[in-house]
Scaffold this active site. Structure first.
Site, short mmCIF file in Angstrom:
data_model
loop_
_atom_site.label_atom_id
_atom_site.label_comp_id
_atom_site.label_asym_id
_atom_site.label_seq_id
_atom_site.Cartn_x
_atom_site.Cartn_y
_atom_site.Cartn_z
N LYS A 119 4.98 5.09 -17.65
CA LYS A 119 4.69 3.85 -16.42
C LYS A 119 3.21 3.32 -16.52
CE LYS A 119 4.19 4.16 -12.36
NZ LYS A 119 2.85 2.95 -12.03
N GLY A 173 -5.27 9.22 -14.52
CA GLY A 173 -5.73 9.22 -13.14
C GLY A 173 -6.03 10.11 -12.01
N SER A 174 -6.04 10.45 -10.71
CA SER A 174 -6.30 10.84 -10.25
C SER A 174 -6.61 12.21 -9.65
CB SER A 174 -6.79 10.21 -8.80
OG SER A 174 -5.46 9.98 -8.06
N THR A 175 -6.90 12.86 -9.30
CA THR A 175 -6.74 14.10 -8.88
C THR A 175 -5.72 14.48 -7.73
OG1 THR A 175 -9.48 15.63 -9.95
CG2 THR A 175 -7.99 16.69 -8.29
N VAL A 205 -3.22 12.55 -7.35
CA VAL A 205 -2.29 12.05 -8.17
C VAL A 205 -1.87 13.22 -8.46
CG1 VAL A 205 -0.72 10.54 -8.90
CG2 VAL A 205 -2.46 9.71 -7.54
N GLY A 206 -2.85 14.00 -9.27
CA GLY A 206 -2.41 15.03 -10.24
C GLY A 206 -1.69 16.21 -9.61
N GLU A 243 -5.21 14.96 -16.94
CA GLU A 243 -6.96 13.92 -17.22
C GLU A 243 -6.97 13.31 -16.45
OE1 GLU A 243 -9.32 11.55 -17.10
OE2 GLU A 243 -8.71 9.83 -19.13
N CYS A 280 -13.56 7.63 -15.96
CA CYS A 280 -13.51 8.85 -16.09
C CYS A 280 -14.31 9.61 -16.01
CB CYS A 280 -12.72 9.69 -15.75
SG CYS A 280 -11.76 9.14 -17.14
N GLU A 292 -15.81 10.90 -6.66
CA GLU A 292 -16.16 10.08 -7.48
C GLU A 292 -15.29 8.90 -6.98
OE1 GLU A 292 -13.12 9.46 -12.28
OE2 GLU A 292 -11.47 9.94 -10.05
#
Length: 500
Positions: A191, A244-246, A248-249, A267, A301, A398
């Site tokens: 995706k 991706g972002s923390t 969304v993680g 990651e 990142c 970030e």
């Protein structure tokens, strides 16, 4: 800062967009709903193409194809040497089509065309070759059991994998996830980010040309809240690999936990310290520090976004940074004179500008930049703040843009403490000629990658990943392969053996 207004038509032929549909079970198909979404050129805000918008129903079809390809298809059962041969062909096709792929990523993501063509895409092909070479070296171990039992382990492919990749490095993220999963014998659904779907679809086409069987690689374009969420919560997906972002993680982990407890690898974000001690050559290290934040317009990142400079060289170093920033060329990514292209989309553009305003309001001193360019597109000046305090928003969060926070320090102990004073732990740079300092600092900073007297020193053999809220598990290296493998232990009694 210098603005480039070069005419891109003088430098490269913009390709026709060939692939805009979902790739499921070896075919390009429309989404079940028939819906599409726009992919936008960040150079001017114009529509590049309309892309099929996959959602839950399309994810179901892609997972079904991948499941059948894993459970009953040839890929996991091929001789590893044959998987290697097909993967090497895939890598060759990537190199052969590097110019067209580079143009797609430059248009879609605002990335510089020349580095894409000459470095990033050849590097991505090398990642595929690295894992192709590992395909026939996957094996378990013989165990020395404590009683009359013969034991050994097998390494088996984990199954159907969902890869969710970000928009900042569409090509490299595709290959560093797909490569090891292919070598392991897995099947997968990719995706790609909705901002940058073009190259992933192109890679699916090349994989089929190389001989990857139908159903092994499926690409479903669409949005994270629909297609991505459906992939993470699917009961027949065996693993999720997410970059991706923390924020969304956390959602990815939650979806995995509430479905079939599938393992995830993450990651995530970073706020990496770039530490400069006063024994270095300023003229050599200052350009590295600037590249550390401005490479890929800060959309990386591991950007060295917190620059700590020891007090003995602070003033000299800041003057050098300021002078270099004034010669930095922002412009069309197809123009070979450009050092920096546009931010990926309007949302990210506005996000970066909002952080710049926070920095001003909180009292940081603006050394250079701080504005958007007065032209079409999502271009931002390289921005450097000095006199930044550790508790300022621009030093803690970030930004993912060309914004550098510069801070002064006195001692080794002080800078270690300040470097670790973050929820992130992805990377760090340590610049010094003192081996003792390099060893002490590199072992003291809680981050997954430490670069000493270099930065962005990526390599297919070097594992990459984070501590703390920057995620867990690793991409690249053999660690990047092992996360797509299961360990199975096998034990059987032995009788009348002369030894155990």
């Amino acid at each position: 800062m210098v603005e480039s207004n070069g005419n891109l038509e003088n430098h490269v032929q913009i390709p026709k967009i060939k692939f805009t549909k979902l790739f499921i079970n070896g075919e390009f198909v429309d989404s079940v709903s028939g819906n599409t979404f726009e992919t936008i050129d960040p150079r001017n805000g114009e529509i590049i193409a309309r892309i099929s918008e996959g959602d839950k129903e399309d994810i179901n079809l892609a997972v079904k194809a991948a499941r059948e390809a894993f459970d009953d298809g040839p890929w996991p059962r091929l001789a590893p040497s044959e998987r290697r041969r097909i993967m090497l062909k895939f890598a060759d096709l990537i190199v052969e089509n590097a110019e067209e792929i580079a143009a797609l990523d430059a248009m879609d993501a605002g990335k510089l065309f020349a580095p894409l063509k000459n470095m990033e895409i050849p590097s991505a092909a090398e990642t595929i070759r690295y894992y192709a070479g590992a395909a026939d070296k996957i094996h378990g171990t013989t165990l020395k059991m404590s009683r009359e039992i013969q034991g050994y382990t097998l390494l088996e492919p984990i199954g159907v994998v969902g890869h969710i990749i970000p928009w900042n490095f569409p090509t490299q993220m595709f290959t560093l996830k797909v490569g090891p999963a292919l070598a392991a014998g897995c099947t997968m659904i990719v995706k790609p980010a909705e901002q940058t779907p073009l190259s992933a679809l192109y890679y699916a086409h090349l994989a089929k040309q190389a001989g990857v069987p139908d159903g092994v690689i499926n690409v479903v374009t669409g949005f994270g809240s629909t297609a991505g969420a459906a992939l993470c919560s699917h009961m027949h997906v065996d693993k999720i690999s997410f970059t991706g972002s923390t924020e969304v993680g956390r959602l990815v982990m939650q979806a995995a936990a509430l479905s079939n407890l599938k393992p995830v690898s993450l990651e995530l974000g970073g706020k990496s310290p770039f530490i400069v001690f006063d024994d270095v050559d300023v003229d050599k290290v200052a350009p590295l520090a600037l590249i550390g934040i401005l490479y890929n317009k800060g959309e990386i990142c591991v950007a060295g976004s917190r620059l700590f400079i020891q007090e003995g060289i602070y003033d000299k170093f800041v003057k050098k940074l300021e002078a270099m920033a004034k010669t930095w060329v922002v412009g069309d990514p197809f123009d070979p004179n450009s050092h920096q292209g546009p931010q990926v989309d309007k949302k990210q553009f506005e996000r970066v500008l909002s952080y710049i305003e926070h920095g001003k309001k909180e009292g940081a001193k603006l050394l250079t930049g701080g504005k958007a360019l007065d032209r079409k597109g999502y271009f931002i000046e390289p921005t450097i703040f000095i006199d930044v305090e550790d508790d300022m928003k621009i030093a803690k969060e970030e930004i993912f843009g060309p914004v550098l926070s510069v801070m002064k320090f006195k001692t080794v102990e002080e800078v270690i403490k300040r470097a670790n004073c973050t929820k992130y732990g992805l990377a760090a740079g340590v610049m010094t000629n003192d081996l003792n300092i390099a060893n002490t600092v590199s072992r003291s900073i809680r981050a997954g990658v430490i670069w000493i007297n270099c930065y962005f020193a990526f390599d297919p053999d070097c594992p990459y990943g984070g501590y703390k809220s920057s995620g867990f598990e690793r991409d690249l290296g053999m660690e990047g392969l092992h996360k797509y493998l299961q360990v199975k232990s096998v034990a059987t009694p032995i009788y009348n053996s002369p030894w155990l």
